[in-house]
Design a protein around this motif. Sequence first.
Motif, PDB file in Angstrom:
ATOM      1  N   MET A  26      57.083  19.703  14.824  1.00  0.00           N
ATOM      2  CA  MET A  26      56.546  18.537  13.944  1.00  0.00           C
ATOM      3  C   MET A  26      55.185  17.997  14.481  1.00  0.00           C
ATOM      4  O   MET A  26      54.956  17.784  15.850  1.00  0.00           O
ATOM      5  CB  MET A  26      57.446  17.342  13.865  1.00  0.00           C
ATOM      6  N   ASP A  28      51.470  15.633  14.076  1.00  0.00           N
ATOM      7  CA  ASP A  28      50.390  14.548  13.763  1.00  0.00           C
ATOM      8  C   ASP A  28      49.317  14.186  14.739  1.00  0.00           C
ATOM      9  O   ASP A  28      49.382  14.683  15.789  1.00  0.00           O
ATOM     10  CB  ASP A  28      51.434  13.311  13.497  1.00  0.00           C
ATOM     11  N   GLN A  45      50.549  14.135  18.532  1.00  0.00           N
ATOM     12  CA  GLN A  45      51.900  13.977  18.508  1.00  0.00           C
ATOM     13  C   GLN A  45      52.405  15.241  18.224  1.00  0.00           C
ATOM     14  O   GLN A  45      52.454  15.996  17.072  1.00  0.00           O
ATOM     15  CB  GLN A  45      52.543  12.930  17.501  1.00  0.00           C
ATOM     16  N   TYR A  47      56.660  17.214  18.359  1.00  0.00           N
ATOM     17  CA  TYR A  47      58.083  17.364  18.399  1.00  0.00           C
ATOM     18  C   TYR A  47      58.589  18.332  17.858  1.00  0.00           C
ATOM     19  O   TYR A  47      58.375  18.804  16.792  1.00  0.00           O
ATOM     20  CB  TYR A  47      58.689  15.971  17.708  1.00  0.00           C
ATOM     21  N   LEU A  79      53.754  18.769   8.650  1.00  0.00           N
ATOM     22  CA  LEU A  79      52.914  17.297   8.890  1.00  0.00           C
ATOM     23  C   LEU A  79      53.104  16.662   7.662  1.00  0.00           C
ATOM     24  O   LEU A  79      53.710  17.284   6.661  1.00  0.00           O
ATOM     25  CB  LEU A  79      51.365  17.811   8.880  1.00  0.00           C
ATOM     26  N   VAL A 156      56.206  11.695  14.173  1.00  0.00           N
ATOM     27  CA  VAL A 156      56.870  12.880  14.228  1.00  0.00           C
ATOM     28  C   VAL A 156      58.441  12.888  14.511  1.00  0.00           C
ATOM     29  O   VAL A 156      59.094  13.861  14.182  1.00  0.00           O
ATOM     30  CB  VAL A 156      56.215  13.726  15.371  1.00  0.00           C
TER      31      VAL A 156
END
Length: 372
Positions: A26, A28, A45, A47, A79, A156
């Motif tokens: 993930m 961002d 970010q 994850y 995203l 995320v």
Amino acid sequence: MNYTIIKDSQSLQHVCEQARQTEVIMLDTEFVRTRTFHPQLGLIQLYDGKQLVLIDPLEIEDMHCFAELLADTSVMKVLHACGEDLEVFQHVFGCVPTPMIDTQLMAAFLGYGLSTGFAALVKDYLAVELDKSESRADWLARPLTEKQHEYAAADVYYLLPLYQKLLTQVEEKGWLEAVQQESRLLVEKRLTTIEPEQAYLAVKGAWTLNSQQLAILKIMATWRLQEAKARDLALNFIVKEANMIEICRQQMTSLKQMNEAGFDHREIRRHGQTLLAMVQQGLKVPEQEWPQPITRLMDNPVYKQLFKTLKDVVKHASETSGLATEFLASKKQINQFITWVWVHQRHPEKLPEVMQGWRKAVVGDALNGKMK
């Protein structure tokens, strides 16, 4: 929600190595874009289901390992509403997440509106209320607050379970390939750059000018775009669009005319003489080199009725497919289709979006059948 703040290259290297061992991550970004031409990156970010990290690009000098992660085709990047994120990645790292899937697009294939926000989907699918009060924060300021960190991490952390639920539904409905097509189209559209000499076509109100006035605007808009990129300033912080149109319409020859037209004094002081010189340059352009007048579709007497007819086709396709009308074919996409027929004579190398990919079968063929 446990997260780690990454501020050095060595830690980032470890994070990226671990992330590249997974199938999906993930992503961002938090950025600021108020006066600048390019968005200014403040935070990343990431994850991957195990490590939740906030990467501080203002502290880390060498981020090539992150760029390598973005380009690693064995790792899917997820995203949400990533249009501007793509610009950030391209500007800062010279590449975009590949491959990439956008959860906003996934939701659109499940009947949501194209602009459905992350918080709304998290509430619907995960029954979690996200605090979005930090969305307008200054992400370039340091130190960032704990509240900002938690806000950023949540974007995320909840993206993973949301993606998993959306993926199940998208696969069940047979839309996964279409989602992937649309995600690739989003990347292509977002990274398409305007050639400086074509910048005048994007100036609002350009259609009101005649060919000689457009010759001036073409010079002016080319200069403005190049100046904006060189100084990293938003276009209207160089010269306002409305002022450019007025200068060209009046073919201004003095700073007094700019004052009388109500232009900002700082704009006149900074660029007034340059703009006047471009007017003179434009007036010397030979007539055979003047741009063609810009014709609008809506000025055609049959356009209004035709657009209504095509809109009805889209509405029917929406009811049949369960997809929102603006997602199936926006006003811009319908106009692109009409232009393809009227101007390009259905040229196969200039296919509009509704005649490509998944849209062709769902709505494009039906639209084409309505056009003589």
